[in-house]
Design an enzyme around this catalytic site. Structure first.
Site, PDB file in Angstrom:
ATOM      1  N   ARG A 139      14.643  22.682 -33.037  1.00  0.00           N
ATOM      2  CA  ARG A 139      14.086  23.377 -31.879  1.00  0.00           C
ATOM      3  C   ARG A 139      13.022  24.371 -32.324  1.00  0.00           C
ATOM      4  O   ARG A 139      13.169  25.046 -33.340  1.00  0.00           O
ATOM      5  CB  ARG A 139      15.184  24.134 -31.109  1.00  0.00           C
ATOM      6  CG  ARG A 139      16.134  23.228 -30.333  1.00  0.00           C
ATOM      7  CD  ARG A 139      15.427  22.562 -29.169  1.00  0.00           C
ATOM      8  NE  ARG A 139      16.317  21.718 -28.382  1.00  0.00           N
ATOM      9  CZ  ARG A 139      16.452  20.417 -28.565  1.00  0.00           C
ATOM     10  NH1 ARG A 139      15.756  19.807 -29.510  1.00  0.00           N
ATOM     11  NH2 ARG A 139      17.264  19.722 -27.791  1.00  0.00           N
ATOM     12  N   GLU A 168       5.370  24.462 -26.496  1.00  0.00           N
ATOM     13  CA  GLU A 168       5.015  23.044 -26.555  1.00  0.00           C
ATOM     14  C   GLU A 168       4.283  22.631 -25.278  1.00  0.00           C
ATOM     15  O   GLU A 168       4.757  22.917 -24.173  1.00  0.00           O
ATOM     16  CB  GLU A 168       6.280  22.196 -26.746  1.00  0.00           C
ATOM     17  CG  GLU A 168       6.936  22.434 -28.092  1.00  0.00           C
ATOM     18  CD  GLU A 168       8.107  21.503 -28.373  1.00  0.00           C
ATOM     19  OE1 GLU A 168       8.484  20.707 -27.486  1.00  0.00           O
ATOM     20  OE2 GLU A 168       8.651  21.562 -29.493  1.00  0.00           O
ATOM     21  N   HIS A 187       7.050  16.464 -31.164  1.00  0.00           N
ATOM     22  CA  HIS A 187       8.456  16.386 -30.740  1.00  0.00           C
ATOM     23  C   HIS A 187       8.903  14.920 -30.610  1.00  0.00           C
ATOM     24  O   HIS A 187       9.337  14.462 -29.550  1.00  0.00           O
ATOM     25  CB  HIS A 187       8.658  17.118 -29.417  1.00  0.00           C
ATOM     26  CG  HIS A 187      10.048  17.666 -29.265  1.00  0.00           C
ATOM     27  ND1 HIS A 187      10.316  18.872 -28.668  1.00  0.00           N
ATOM     28  CD2 HIS A 187      11.258  17.182 -29.641  1.00  0.00           C
ATOM     29  CE1 HIS A 187      11.622  19.102 -28.680  1.00  0.00           C
ATOM     30  NE2 HIS A 187      12.212  18.084 -29.266  1.00  0.00           N
TER      31      HIS A 187
END
Length: 396
Positions: A139, A168, A187
């Site tokens: 994370r 993000e 990601h």
């Protein structure tokens, strides 16, 4: 629903890919070659190096197993894993303070919590080996990105590989994103066809188990659903009272609930309240989020008496007699109204009595409760423009 095992292998493989990519800084070599440069720069081998793994859960243990195949020494830390359990997987258990100085590589597999936010910071980098290579596929926010950039600039960190970021997507003009010794991916940890198939299959299996009353595994609100599944009649009564409460107090933002099970009863009341408001997405699976979005909350008091819901001066109570649910109180007036079929809630008054005869073919029950009358009827609606209608509900 949560599917913790669905993307485990994919996230672990992506971590391993980034570890390998850092050894030769493959991203830079690719870009240079595409620009016509032929830079045969030396990298490093994995064999004989030490990788520190923070978080020895499913993903962390798979990464350890894969890296052991490359001849790496694996050390790790997890507050929920014992040293003996780690040793069974070939991982030497170390406290974090003992891990920092020995790692050539560091990989992170923990959730983002207040206790883990920026756990990799300037103070930690100061304790690490010069030339550390670090990867984060868990994370964003666990690594302090400003501290990482500073240590990339000084060379204390030789290379970093990030699949996740504090924001993000990250800004394209971020100095960290533009650093030559950063390898970045958007990601992608769970982004494989196999992982998505496993996640879909696990969710389908969980819903079937939930439907059949076998298990609430994977449910983020499992205690709520477990209670509702074990006492569906009580959950239905709570929902019905919530629906009726909306007709009398439609602008409520805080519902007072008095019942004998806080795990699900107040949530069923809120679901019914929002259903009567026309928000069909409110149910026992979604209610916490939907209620929050709609500014609805509850205050709860435990009681062994009839289930009661209140808002301002409005008070409704109900119970189940073993066969049917009944409304037992409306405000200060006692009642004994079966909560079945379609009902219309109206204000009592002379207009009501003048209309009952014309509506008699549809009305199956007339229930007086103070200044409120509840009409049970066979149709979904009552055709009358003279009644002060507060709401029409399909209670079951």
């Amino acid at each position: 629903m949560n599917t913790p095992g669905g993307n485990t292998n994919s996230a672990a493989e992506h971590t391993c890919a980034l570890i390998l990519a850092m050894c030769r800084n493959l991203a830079n070599r690719h870009t240079e070659l595409m620009n016509g440069e032929w830079n045969r720069i030396n990298g490093i081998e994995l064999s004989g190096k030490t990788v520190g793994i923070i978080g020895l859960g499913r993903i962390g243990m798979i990464v350890a197993h894969r890296m052991q195949a490359f001849g790496m020494k694996t050390v790790g830390y997890d507050p929920f894993v014992t040293a003996s359990a780690a040793a069974e997987k070939g991982v030497e258990f170390l406290q974090l303070e003992d891990m920092w100085p020995v790692c050539d590589f560091l990989t992170i597999h923990v959730p983002l919590l207040p206790s883990t936010k920026h756990m990799i910071n300037s103070a930690v980098f100061e304790k690490c080996k010069k030339g550390l290579r670090i990867v984060n596929c868990s994370r964003g926010g666990i690594i302090d990105e400003e501290a990482l950039l500073e240590n990339l600039n000084t060379g204390k960190v030789a290379c970093a590989a990030l699949d996740v970021f504090e924001k993000e997507p990250p800004s394209t003009d971020s100095p960290l994103l533009q650093h030559s010794n950063l390898i970045a991916t958007p990601h992608l940890g769970a982004s494989t066809a196999e992982a998505q198939t496993r996640v879909a299959k696990e969710i389908a299996e969980q819903f079937l188990a939930l439907r059949d009353g076998k298990s609430t595994f994977g449910c983020l609100n499992a205690p709520l659903l477990r209670g509702a599944l074990s006492e569906p009649v009580k959950a239905k009564l709570a929902q019905q009272l919530g629906m009726l409460l909306y007709t009398l107090c439609p602008k409520a933002t805080v519902l007072t609930v008095k019942g004998d099970d806080e795990s699900f009863v107040p949530y069923a009341v809120m679901a019914g309240f929002l259903n009567a408001k026309g928000i069909s997405a409110a149910n026992l699976i979604s209610i916490k989020k939907v209620a929050d979005v709609n500014g609805l909350s509850f205050e709860y008091t435990a009681t062994s008496e009839d289930l009661t819901v209140e808002c301002g001066d409005v008070k409704l109570s109900g119970r189940f007699d073993g066969v049917t649910s009944f409304l037992t109180q409306v405000n200060s007036a006692p009642a004994n109204i079966p909560l079945i079929g379609s009902v219309t809630v109206v204000r009592s008054g002379t207009a009501l009595f003048s209309q009952l005869q014309s509506l008699s073919s549809h009305v199956t029950g007339v229930h007086f409760a103070g200044d409120v009358t509840i009409l049970s009827h066979s149709g979904k609606t009552l055709e009358s423009d003279k009644l002060e209608t507060l709401g029409t509900l399909a209670l079951c």
